[in-house]
Write a protein that holds these residues in place. Structure first.
Motif, PDB file in Angstrom:
ATOM      1  N   LYS A 112     -29.490 -12.583 -24.689  1.00  0.00           N
ATOM      2  CA  LYS A 112     -29.225 -13.858 -25.252  1.00  0.00           C
ATOM      3  C   LYS A 112     -28.475 -14.703 -24.389  1.00  0.00           C
ATOM      4  CE  LYS A 112     -30.381 -11.694 -29.937  1.00  0.00           C
ATOM      5  NZ  LYS A 112     -31.680 -11.811 -29.504  1.00  0.00           N
ATOM      6  N   LEU A 113     -28.722 -14.813 -23.092  1.00  0.00           N
ATOM      7  CA  LEU A 113     -27.859 -15.816 -22.164  1.00  0.00           C
ATOM      8  C   LEU A 113     -28.001 -17.234 -22.549  1.00  0.00           C
ATOM      9  CD1 LEU A 113     -27.980 -14.442 -18.506  1.00  0.00           C
ATOM     10  CD2 LEU A 113     -26.159 -15.049 -19.875  1.00  0.00           C
ATOM     11  N   GLY A 114     -29.431 -17.653 -23.068  1.00  0.00           N
ATOM     12  CA  GLY A 114     -29.549 -18.925 -23.671  1.00  0.00           C
ATOM     13  C   GLY A 114     -28.990 -19.262 -24.814  1.00  0.00           C
ATOM     14  N   TRP A 115     -27.884 -18.631 -25.347  1.00  0.00           N
ATOM     15  CA  TRP A 115     -27.458 -18.878 -26.689  1.00  0.00           C
ATOM     16  C   TRP A 115     -25.924 -19.449 -26.251  1.00  0.00           C
ATOM     17  CZ3 TRP A 115     -27.920 -15.050 -31.349  1.00  0.00           C
ATOM     18  CH2 TRP A 115     -29.227 -15.038 -31.506  1.00  0.00           C
ATOM     19  N   ILE A 116     -25.864 -19.780 -24.955  1.00  0.00           N
ATOM     20  CA  ILE A 116     -24.544 -20.336 -24.423  1.00  0.00           C
ATOM     21  C   ILE A 116     -25.063 -21.836 -23.613  1.00  0.00           C
ATOM     22  CG2 ILE A 116     -22.630 -20.308 -22.664  1.00  0.00           C
ATOM     23  CD1 ILE A 116     -21.723 -18.562 -25.157  1.00  0.00           C
ATOM     24  N   ASP A 117     -24.257 -22.739 -23.957  1.00  0.00           N
ATOM     25  CA  ASP A 117     -24.588 -24.008 -23.036  1.00  0.00           C
ATOM     26  C   ASP A 117     -23.938 -23.915 -21.559  1.00  0.00           C
ATOM     27  OD1 ASP A 117     -24.485 -26.508 -21.857  1.00  0.00           O
ATOM     28  OD2 ASP A 117     -24.053 -27.582 -23.704  1.00  0.00           O
ATOM     29  N   LYS A 118     -25.063 -23.550 -20.879  1.00  0.00           N
ATOM     30  CA  LYS A 118     -24.512 -23.126 -19.503  1.00  0.00           C
ATOM     31  C   LYS A 118     -24.226 -24.252 -18.709  1.00  0.00           C
ATOM     32  CE  LYS A 118     -28.149 -19.626 -19.111  1.00  0.00           C
ATOM     33  NZ  LYS A 118     -29.339 -19.487 -19.158  1.00  0.00           N
ATOM     34  N   ASP A 119     -24.487 -25.584 -18.841  1.00  0.00           N
ATOM     35  CA  ASP A 119     -23.783 -26.589 -18.041  1.00  0.00           C
ATOM     36  C   ASP A 119     -22.377 -26.831 -18.318  1.00  0.00           C
ATOM     37  OD1 ASP A 119     -26.236 -26.978 -16.683  1.00  0.00           O
ATOM     38  OD2 ASP A 119     -27.089 -28.411 -18.232  1.00  0.00           O
ATOM     39  N   LYS A 120     -22.278 -26.841 -19.656  1.00  0.00           N
ATOM     40  CA  LYS A 120     -20.863 -27.078 -20.054  1.00  0.00           C
ATOM     41  C   LYS A 120     -19.856 -25.877 -19.324  1.00  0.00           C
ATOM     42  CE  LYS A 120     -19.490 -28.765 -23.854  1.00  0.00           C
ATOM     43  NZ  LYS A 120     -19.330 -28.962 -25.539  1.00  0.00           N
ATOM     44  N   LEU A 121     -20.503 -24.634 -19.674  1.00  0.00           N
ATOM     45  CA  LEU A 121     -19.549 -23.563 -18.936  1.00  0.00           C
ATOM     46  C   LEU A 121     -19.497 -23.642 -17.406  1.00  0.00           C
ATOM     47  CD1 LEU A 121     -18.077 -20.874 -19.188  1.00  0.00           C
ATOM     48  CD2 LEU A 121     -20.313 -19.962 -19.364  1.00  0.00           C
ATOM     49  N   SER A 122     -20.471 -23.846 -16.796  1.00  0.00           N
ATOM     50  CA  SER A 122     -20.179 -23.965 -15.265  1.00  0.00           C
ATOM     51  C   SER A 122     -19.272 -25.201 -14.930  1.00  0.00           C
ATOM     52  CB  SER A 122     -21.753 -23.943 -14.507  1.00  0.00           C
ATOM     53  OG  SER A 122     -22.410 -25.182 -14.952  1.00  0.00           O
ATOM     54  N   LYS A 123     -19.311 -26.363 -15.601  1.00  0.00           N
ATOM     55  CA  LYS A 123     -18.440 -27.316 -15.241  1.00  0.00           C
ATOM     56  C   LYS A 123     -16.822 -26.662 -15.669  1.00  0.00           C
ATOM     57  CE  LYS A 123     -21.048 -31.481 -16.318  1.00  0.00           C
ATOM     58  NZ  LYS A 123     -21.620 -32.147 -17.223  1.00  0.00           N
ATOM     59  N   PHE A 124     -16.862 -25.916 -16.653  1.00  0.00           N
ATOM     60  CA  PHE A 124     -15.545 -25.417 -17.028  1.00  0.00           C
ATOM     61  C   PHE A 124     -14.939 -24.735 -15.954  1.00  0.00           C
ATOM     62  CE2 PHE A 124     -12.998 -22.050 -18.449  1.00  0.00           C
ATOM     63  CZ  PHE A 124     -11.687 -22.770 -19.060  1.00  0.00           C
ATOM     64  N   ILE A 125     -15.998 -23.464 -15.468  1.00  0.00           N
ATOM     65  CA  ILE A 125     -15.482 -22.556 -14.419  1.00  0.00           C
ATOM     66  C   ILE A 125     -15.168 -23.409 -13.008  1.00  0.00           C
ATOM     67  CG2 ILE A 125     -16.356 -20.656 -12.711  1.00  0.00           C
ATOM     68  CD1 ILE A 125     -18.125 -19.929 -15.286  1.00  0.00           C
ATOM     69  N   LEU A 126     -15.987 -24.558 -12.595  1.00  0.00           N
ATOM     70  CA  LEU A 126     -15.713 -25.169 -11.517  1.00  0.00           C
ATOM     71  C   LEU A 126     -14.429 -26.032 -11.615  1.00  0.00           C
ATOM     72  CD1 LEU A 126     -19.360 -26.238 -10.656  1.00  0.00           C
ATOM     73  CD2 LEU A 126     -17.935 -24.571  -9.508  1.00  0.00           C
ATOM     74  N   GLN A 127     -14.205 -26.404 -12.684  1.00  0.00           N
ATOM     75  CA  GLN A 127     -12.820 -27.174 -12.950  1.00  0.00           C
ATOM     76  C   GLN A 127     -11.635 -26.055 -12.690  1.00  0.00           C
ATOM     77  OE1 GLN A 127     -12.966 -28.557 -16.698  1.00  0.00           O
ATOM     78  NE2 GLN A 127     -14.209 -30.329 -16.213  1.00  0.00           N
ATOM     79  N   CYS A 128     -11.751 -24.801 -12.713  1.00  0.00           N
ATOM     80  CA  CYS A 128     -10.613 -23.875 -12.493  1.00  0.00           C
ATOM     81  C   CYS A 128     -10.420 -23.381 -11.027  1.00  0.00           C
ATOM     82  CB  CYS A 128     -10.980 -22.530 -13.178  1.00  0.00           C
ATOM     83  SG  CYS A 128     -10.889 -22.811 -15.040  1.00  0.00           S
TER      84      CYS A 128
END
Ligand code: GRG
Ligand code: ZN
Length: 333
Positions: A261-277
């Motif tokens: 169920k990986l598709g149940w998360i907004d991946k673009d928003k998550l990858s942006k958050f990770i890259l901001q860290c």
């Protein structure tokens, strides 16, 4: 051009680029700062730290950035006569460091060094792990002092399956113990009756995956609980009302991956958050933007990006948190 080869996702805008070379340098630098107080304060984590750094380097496509011979020497120097491993030479053995030792040796394809130069061969390591199982309820202790935690149960199944020694333990009872830790919200806790937490969900679902019993998971209920972990800033928390943290990019996303169920998360928003860290100058990732970096959040941020399919990263195995091709070789998939 040559600049583009330095970053994964090189055709993405700057703020969405993973600073690959900086992260490699950061991880390499961890071993050379022995004069710093931080190095000595974190000695109890040393073997885990090598596993985290090595795994990050492999996913970044730099598997040889740590010297292989020294890595194997260090792992072997942490082993005890009873087969178990401590965090550093002279420190007591524990399940979690033993799991890291096995994961490191498998990743650098050096398990046979145990037979050649270890205090025990892999069977001795397997026996150390197996004697930590409670044969009545199936649970595992972390060491001889007996604290029980589903992390230790997962660690046992992880390391034993990598060494192909699962027959040393009672897998059926271990599965029954995980089931006893299931909650009505679809999640799992640290022990029966304990509240659901994303970290504990990762270990329980991972244990069921290794035992080939994912049929026992209530995938819709768990999937919706996990998808509710995403906050407006794109980051994930570990349970309701808590703050976002990069490491949940691993604990939550790997669990979603295991139940399809990986598709149940907004991946673009998550990858942006990770890259901001990221620390874009010195490398490494922090738990959230602006905080101090550490190797723990660095590996789980990078592994989360790998699950998202971030360009240029090697695929990660969602059960083992190791390079997928390494796990395939070890377990004979
Ligand atoms: C092979 C990847 C791998 C792991 C080995 C050690 C282990 C097995 C798994 C750890 C699973 C776990 C419990 C992770 C959660 C760690 C964490 C961030 C705990 C923080 O909990 P709180 O309550 O923080 O301090 P929150 O985020 O709830 O405020
Ligand atoms: Zn964290």
């Amino acid at each position: 051009g040559p600049g583009r080869a330095q970053v994964a996702g090189g055709n993405l805008p700057n703020e969405l680029q993973l600073a690959v070379e900086k992260h490699v340098k950061y991880i390499q630098s961890l071993d050379t700062r022995k004069d710093e107080l931080e190095y000595w304060l974190t000695e109890h984590l040393r073997l885990n730290g090598v596993y985290w750094g090595l795994t990050a380097l492999h996913l970044l496509g730099h598997p040889d950035a740590l010297p292989r011979h020294e890595t194997v020497e260090f792992v072997l120097s942490c082993q005890h006569d009873n087969g178990g491993f401590g965090p550093a030479p002279g420190h007591d053995p524990h399940m979690l460091y033993t799991v890291s030792a096995v994961q490191i040796l498998v990743t650098v394809d050096a398990l046979d060094e145990l037979e050649k130069r270890g205090k025990t061969g892999r069977e001795g390591v397997g026996r150390y792990i197996a004697q930590l199982q409670d044969r009545d309820d199936g649970s595992f202790a972390g060491d001889e002092w007996g604290e029980t935690d589903t992390r230790f149960l997962f660690g046992a199944l992880n390391a034993l399956s990598l060494m192909r020694l699962l027959s040393y333990i009672d897998v059926t009872k271990a599965v029954a113990y995980v089931q006893a830790c299931a909650n009505f919200d679809g999640g799992y806790g640290v022990s029966p009756g304990a509240e659901s937490h994303a970290g504990q969900i990762f270990v329980c679902v991972g244990a069921l995956a290794i035992a080939d019993r994912l049929d026992l998971v209530d995938k819709d209920r768990l999937g919706s609980w996990l998808s509710e972990r995403q906050l407006n800033n794109g980051g994930l928390n570990g349970r309701p009302e808590k703050l976002e943290d990069v490491c949940y990019s691993w604990w939550v996303m790997s669990s979603l991956a295991m139940i399809g169920k990986l598709g149940w998360i907004d991946k673009d928003k998550l990858s942006k958050f990770i890259l901001q860290c990221q620390d874009p100058e010195l490398g490494g990732m922090a738990d959230r933007p602006g905080d101090a970096v550490d190797v723990f959040h660095t590996v789980f941020g990078i592994a989360g990006l790998s699950l998202i399919g971030y360009p240029g990263l090697k695929p990660v195995d969602p059960i083992y948190c190791m390079p997928l091709e390494v796990v395939n070789r070890a377990v004979g998939r």
